[in-house]
Enzyme design. Structure first.
Site, mmCIF file in Angstrom:
data_model
loop_
_atom_site.group_PDB
_atom_site.id
_atom_site.type_symbol
_atom_site.label_atom_id
_atom_site.label_comp_id
_atom_site.label_asym_id
_atom_site.label_seq_id
_atom_site.Cartn_x
_atom_site.Cartn_y
_atom_site.Cartn_z
ATOM 1 N N PRO A 180 9.845 -41.111 -5.952
ATOM 2 C CG PRO A 180 8.293 -42.815 -6.001
ATOM 3 C CD PRO A 180 9.216 -42.109 -5.106
ATOM 4 C CD GLU A 181 9.509 -35.053 -4.183
ATOM 5 O OE1 GLU A 181 9.401 -33.906 -4.621
ATOM 6 O OE2 GLU A 181 10.074 -35.326 -3.110
ATOM 7 C CG HIS A 215 9.126 -56.602 -2.143
ATOM 8 N ND1 HIS A 215 8.015 -56.919 -1.399
ATOM 9 C CD2 HIS A 215 10.165 -56.631 -1.290
ATOM 10 C CE1 HIS A 215 8.377 -57.111 -0.134
ATOM 11 N NE2 HIS A 215 9.675 -56.949 -0.042
ATOM 12 N NE ARG A 239 6.795 -47.456 3.190
ATOM 13 C CZ ARG A 239 6.880 -46.229 3.672
ATOM 14 N NH1 ARG A 239 7.833 -45.423 3.229
ATOM 15 N NH2 ARG A 239 6.030 -45.796 4.558
ATOM 16 C CE LYS A 241 -5.476 -22.993 -0.508
ATOM 17 N NZ LYS A 241 -6.858 -23.347 -0.197
#
Length: 296
Positions: free
Chosen positions: A2-3, A104, A126, A169
């Site tokens: 899931p991006e 699940h 998970r 940065k």
DNA sequence: ATCGGATCCTGTCCGC
DNA sequence: TGCGGACAGGATCCGA
């Protein structure tokens, strides 16, 4: 996986079933995922009509007709699947085949829509995923959504914007791109893919693609273009492969992508004319894949 | 202020 | 075949 592109694919897959449907019941089969479900979520959802399905970054947004929105994050292993028809229609054995992973199944939206009765089932082995519910008018103030960077698909993301964020940065490019406050929706895979496309080394300090005055360099321009392309291509691939997936097993999960560099350790670099071999390193505890020859 | 690292949890895969 | 260890798409919290 899931991006952003996967969540967008899930959104598009669920929309025909969920938009315009009524939530007859929201069934929560445990009290928490990564965090407890919000107090009274079942009651707040039950009886409501779903007016739209949206997405922000990696969050799926379920807009209800009382002005609230259910926020759903899939974590690492979350997925949705659709089951059509009344529960009793499934013969026991067949039902068993449909849900090998039933233990699940943590949340079930029992729906009544223009196309009949169905269930949209959230499964997450998970349990890194979570849900929340907010008033739409205050959605940007929600702790999970507050401060998220721009979507990589929209006009808000530009080389000039990112140059400002990266100025000074020392953090590696890889980490800076994973930071959802800089850009929303990129994850481990697409950061690797975008850096590969832009021929940039993941360990490079973020500031090295910014000029002293905070302007984007050519490399920054190329990186932003690469991010846009990678995400657009992945959404396109998801959209086209989703159809088959639904037809074969009725589930809306993830699909296997062919990546250019991610998960290709020791395999030849796919940059045309490059003789390099993909390497794997660990940055901030996560695998990074890149080509030591063409990524500089 | 900015980092990296540990952490939540279960399933899968690989080597012995 | 069983067993242990490494590893997995994310995001938060904590301490250096």
């Amino acid at each position: 996986m899931p991006e952003l592109p996967e969540v967008e694919t899930v959104r598009r897959g669920l929309a025909p079933t969920m938009e315009g449907a009524r939530i007859v019941r929201l069934e929560l089969r445990r009290k928490d995922l990564r965090f407890p479900f919000p107090e009274g979520l079942e009651a707040r959802a039950t009886g409501r009509n779903i007016v739209a399905l949206g997405r922000r970054a990696k969050y799926l947004l379920i807009d209800l007709d009382d002005g609230t929105t259910i926020i759903s994050h899939l974590g690492m292993s979350g997925s949705f699947r659709i089951e059509a028809g009344p529960v009793s229609d499934w013969p026991g054995e067949f039902h068993h085949l449909q849900s090998k992973d039933e233990k699940h199944d943590h949340a079930i939206f029992h729906l009544e829509g223009p196309h009949g009765i169905s269930r949209v089932i959230y499964n997450d082995p998970r349990r890194f995923g979570f849900m929340d519910v907010v008033h739409r008018s205050e959605i940007d103030l929600n702790p999970f959504l507050f401060g998220l960077g721009p979507e990589p698909t929209g006009n808000e993301l530009s080389a000039a914007y990112l140059a400002e964020r990266f100025m000074g940065k020392t953090q590696p490019l890889k980490s800076a791109l994973l930071d959802q406050k800089n850009i929303a929706g990129l994850g481990n895979i697409y950061v690797c893919e975008a850096l590969w496309r832009a021929h940039l080394r993941p360990a490079r300090a973020a500031a090295t693609i910014v000029t002293k005055t905070g302007k984007p360099t050519k490399q920054m321009e190329l990186l932003v273009a690469s991010i846009r392309d990678v995400i657009a291509d992945a959404i396109k691939a998801g959209g086209s492969s989703l159809r088959d997936h639904i037809q074969t097993d009725g589930s809306l999960g993830y699909f296997q992508h062919s990546f250019s560099v991610y998960d290709r350790e020791s395999l030849p670099c796919r940059t045309p004319g490059c003789s390099g071999t993909v390497a794997r390193i660990v940055q901030a505890g996560r695998s990074t894949f890149y080509c030591p020859v063409c990524q500089k």
